[in-house]
Design an enzyme around this catalytic site. Sequence first.
Site, PDB file in Angstrom:
ATOM      1  N   MET A   1     -20.720 -98.654   6.406  1.00  0.00           N
ATOM      2  CA  MET A   1     -21.156 -97.416   7.055  1.00  0.00           C
ATOM      3  C   MET A   1     -22.621 -97.115   6.786  1.00  0.00           C
ATOM      4  O   MET A   1     -23.346 -96.664   7.675  1.00  0.00           O
ATOM      5  CB  MET A   1     -20.289 -96.244   6.584  1.00  0.00           C
ATOM      6  CG  MET A   1     -18.916 -96.200   7.203  1.00  0.00           C
ATOM      7  SD  MET A   1     -18.122 -94.581   7.002  1.00  0.00           S
ATOM      8  CE  MET A   1     -17.975 -94.473   5.212  1.00  0.00           C
TER       9      MET A   1
ATOM     10  N   ASP B   1     -29.325 -99.705  -2.535  1.00  0.00           N
ATOM     11  CA  ASP B   1     -28.063-100.380  -2.817  1.00  0.00           C
ATOM     12  C   ASP B   1     -28.260-101.193  -4.089  1.00  0.00           C
ATOM     13  O   ASP B   1     -29.398-101.464  -4.498  1.00  0.00           O
ATOM     14  CB  ASP B   1     -27.683-101.310  -1.666  1.00  0.00           C
ATOM     15  CG  ASP B   1     -26.172-101.541  -1.558  1.00  0.00           C
ATOM     16  OD1 ASP B   1     -25.560-101.025  -0.606  1.00  0.00           O
ATOM     17  OD2 ASP B   1     -25.616-102.232  -2.432  1.00  0.00           O
TER      18      ASP B   1
ATOM     19  N   VAL C   1     -27.050 -95.574  -8.416  1.00  0.00           N
ATOM     20  CA  VAL C   1     -27.002 -94.151  -8.055  1.00  0.00           C
ATOM     21  C   VAL C   1     -26.545 -93.256  -9.194  1.00  0.00           C
ATOM     22  O   VAL C   1     -26.638 -92.022  -9.092  1.00  0.00           O
ATOM     23  CB  VAL C   1     -26.106 -93.919  -6.818  1.00  0.00           C
ATOM     24  CG1 VAL C   1     -26.734 -94.506  -5.573  1.00  0.00           C
ATOM     25  CG2 VAL C   1     -24.693 -94.453  -7.037  1.00  0.00           C
TER      26      VAL C   1
ATOM     27  N   ASN D   1     -24.189 -91.775   0.578  1.00  0.00           N
ATOM     28  CA  ASN D   1     -23.143 -92.616   1.139  1.00  0.00           C
ATOM     29  C   ASN D   1     -22.486 -93.540   0.115  1.00  0.00           C
ATOM     30  O   ASN D   1     -21.331 -93.923   0.278  1.00  0.00           O
ATOM     31  CB  ASN D   1     -23.740 -93.457   2.280  1.00  0.00           C
ATOM     32  CG  ASN D   1     -22.773 -94.488   2.803  1.00  0.00           C
ATOM     33  OD1 ASN D   1     -21.829 -94.175   3.521  1.00  0.00           O
ATOM     34  ND2 ASN D   1     -23.015 -95.753   2.441  1.00  0.00           N
TER      35      ASN D   1
ATOM     36  N   TYR E   1     -10.210 -91.319  -7.106  1.00  0.00           N
ATOM     37  CA  TYR E   1     -10.872 -91.304  -5.792  1.00  0.00           C
ATOM     38  C   TYR E   1     -10.728 -89.926  -5.150  1.00  0.00           C
ATOM     39  O   TYR E   1     -11.714 -89.317  -4.724  1.00  0.00           O
ATOM     40  CB  TYR E   1     -10.277 -92.377  -4.893  1.00  0.00           C
ATOM     41  CG  TYR E   1     -10.995 -92.500  -3.572  1.00  0.00           C
ATOM     42  CD1 TYR E   1     -12.251 -93.110  -3.494  1.00  0.00           C
ATOM     43  CD2 TYR E   1     -10.440 -92.003  -2.394  1.00  0.00           C
ATOM     44  CE1 TYR E   1     -12.931 -93.214  -2.287  1.00  0.00           C
ATOM     45  CE2 TYR E   1     -11.108 -92.108  -1.187  1.00  0.00           C
ATOM     46  CZ  TYR E   1     -12.347 -92.716  -1.136  1.00  0.00           C
ATOM     47  OH  TYR E   1     -13.028 -92.815   0.057  1.00  0.00           O
TER      48      TYR E   1
ATOM     49  N   LYS F   1     -13.719 -87.060  -4.373  1.00  0.00           N
ATOM     50  CA  LYS F   1     -14.011 -86.690  -2.989  1.00  0.00           C
ATOM     51  C   LYS F   1     -13.803 -85.197  -2.749  1.00  0.00           C
ATOM     52  O   LYS F   1     -14.500 -84.585  -1.947  1.00  0.00           O
ATOM     53  CB  LYS F   1     -13.164 -87.534  -2.028  1.00  0.00           C
ATOM     54  CG  LYS F   1     -13.546 -89.015  -2.043  1.00  0.00           C
ATOM     55  CD  LYS F   1     -15.035 -89.231  -1.775  1.00  0.00           C
ATOM     56  CE  LYS F   1     -15.427 -90.689  -1.709  1.00  0.00           C
ATOM     57  NZ  LYS F   1     -16.860 -90.890  -1.415  1.00  0.00           N
TER      58      LYS F   1
ATOM     59  N   THR G   1     -14.827-101.235   7.723  1.00  0.00           N
ATOM     60  CA  THR G   1     -15.939-101.753   6.934  1.00  0.00           C
ATOM     61  C   THR G   1     -15.492-103.053   6.266  1.00  0.00           C
ATOM     62  O   THR G   1     -14.294-103.339   6.193  1.00  0.00           O
ATOM     63  CB  THR G   1     -16.347-100.745   5.847  1.00  0.00           C
ATOM     64  OG1 THR G   1     -15.235-100.546   4.959  1.00  0.00           O
ATOM     65  CG2 THR G   1     -16.754 -99.412   6.461  1.00  0.00           C
TER      66      THR G   1
END
Length: 244
Positions: A18, A37, A61, A87, A150, A154, A185
């Site tokens: 994405m 990345d 990140v 992202n 997860y 989120k 993806t």
Amino acid sequence: MARLEGKVAIITGAAQGMGAAHARRFVEEGAKVVLTDLNEEKGSQFASELGENALFLKQNVTSAEDWANVVAKAEEKFGPVNILVNNAGITMAKSILETTEEEYRRIVDINQVSVFLGMKTVIPSMQKAGGGSIVNISSINGIVGGAVGYTDTKFAVRGMTKAAAVECSHYGIRVNSVHPGVIATPMVVQEDTKAAVEEFAKHIPLKRVAQPEEVTNLVLYLASDESSYSTGAEFIVDGGITAM
């Protein structure tokens, strides 16, 4: 006129999937894009393909130092930042009893703390730019339950988005979250998961998984001035899963 003409954007996790779809479209729409990345080889190659309006930087990140470097390099190369797309993220599908503390803290750092660091670091640059748009990529598991770790992160991204939106409104900075469902993806359509994904798709009201570009269309809208009155909101792109 291109929808992001004159804008400077940072997109994390942009070497593939994405993030790469977002970066490609942003450049096509006139933005100057910093792609980040951990995959230096793929990221550098992709940025070269996109041309002079794209810059790749290797980034962890979860590192405040890396974030400071990315924003500084973005300003040095293109000017103050107008757009941030948080992202980058990882998935994990384990039960609470199977999940170790180390695994839990890792997913929290990558999916949640990184979003905090990104917003905190980029806001001063957006203030210089006179405003901006932050798009935090969450998940439908930030709306409904799923795997531990997860799902938690989120939901946290969704909450941080609302808190930041209220605070940043005074600076002319909008903050929204995007909640994709099942997207085609590389991580999702790899051989060991392909059959399960195809079976799950039968239960999606639209009867298919989404292409990354379908999420990009929404991210582009939120990044652009077209969404000038949208902030602190969650935008779902899931083929109707959460409507069931």
